[in-house]
Design an enzyme around this catalytic site. Structure first.
Site, mmCIF file in Angstrom:
data_model
loop_
_atom_site.group_PDB
_atom_site.id
_atom_site.type_symbol
_atom_site.label_atom_id
_atom_site.label_comp_id
_atom_site.label_asym_id
_atom_site.label_seq_id
_atom_site.Cartn_x
_atom_site.Cartn_y
_atom_site.Cartn_z
ATOM 1 C CG HIS A 17 -1.927 -1.060 1.276
ATOM 2 N ND1 HIS A 17 -2.119 -1.834 2.396
ATOM 3 C CD2 HIS A 17 -2.814 -1.502 0.347
ATOM 4 C CE1 HIS A 17 -3.080 -2.709 2.158
ATOM 5 N NE2 HIS A 17 -3.516 -2.527 0.926
ATOM 6 C CE LYS A 41 -11.599 -6.375 1.481
ATOM 7 N NZ LYS A 41 -10.511 -5.643 0.837
ATOM 8 N NE ARG A 90 -2.951 -7.986 -4.209
ATOM 9 C CZ ARG A 90 -3.603 -8.752 -3.372
ATOM 10 N NH1 ARG A 90 -2.983 -9.293 -2.360
ATOM 11 N NH2 ARG A 90 -4.889 -8.981 -3.536
ATOM 12 C CB SER A 127 -4.762 -6.395 4.249
ATOM 13 O OG SER A 127 -4.212 -5.144 3.918
#
Length: 145
Positions: A17, A41, A90, A127
């Protein structure tokens, strides 16, 4: 001033990040790291700690702000005067997911998304992976700024 928001849950904020923000500052004058309320989340009780942690990482860089927001990301972007949403990608799975969001944000709400590919050394870091490693007692300090 060209402003972008960099939205996410950032639970935790990783070196990947941080890399996206630093590279994004070469394109934008100001980046708002925006912690959204995503029903998929958990935000949890550590929201204040997350905000403080991210602010400390960028405390000497006045071009970076940290904020939270409810609702739609594109609407929040508009409310802070952002010209774009900044996203890190990614892999192809990330791209397919992010592309759909970018299309909705542009077609319905009129804001562009700028994608930055993760640097190769950060492409495997997420994460959720950091949280899982940590839950099994692994030291994750080298994955965090």
């Amino acid at each position: 001033m060209r402003t972008a928001i960099f939205p996410g849950s950032f639970n935790p904020f990783t070196i990947g990040h941080k890399s996206i923000v630093e590279r994004g500052l070469k394109i934008f004058d100001r980046i708002v790291i925006a912690i959204g309320h995503n029903g998929n989340k958990p935000i949890g009780d550590d929201l204040v700690k997350r905000i403080e942690t991210i602010r400390k990482i960028f405390e000497s860089n006045y071009a970076v702000e940290v904020a939270t927001y409810p609702g739609l990301t594109a609407e929040y972007a508009r409310s802070v005067g952002a010209c774009a949403i900044l996203r890190g990608v990614r892999n192809i799975t990330d791209f397919e997911y992010e592309r759909n969001l970018a299309d909705v944000n542009k077609n319905i709400l009129g804001i562009d998304t700028v994608f930055l590919l993760s640097l190769p050394q950060y492409a495997c870091i997420s994460s959720s992976m950091v949280r899982e490693l940590e839950s099994f007692g692994h030291d994750v300090s080298d994955l965090l700024p």
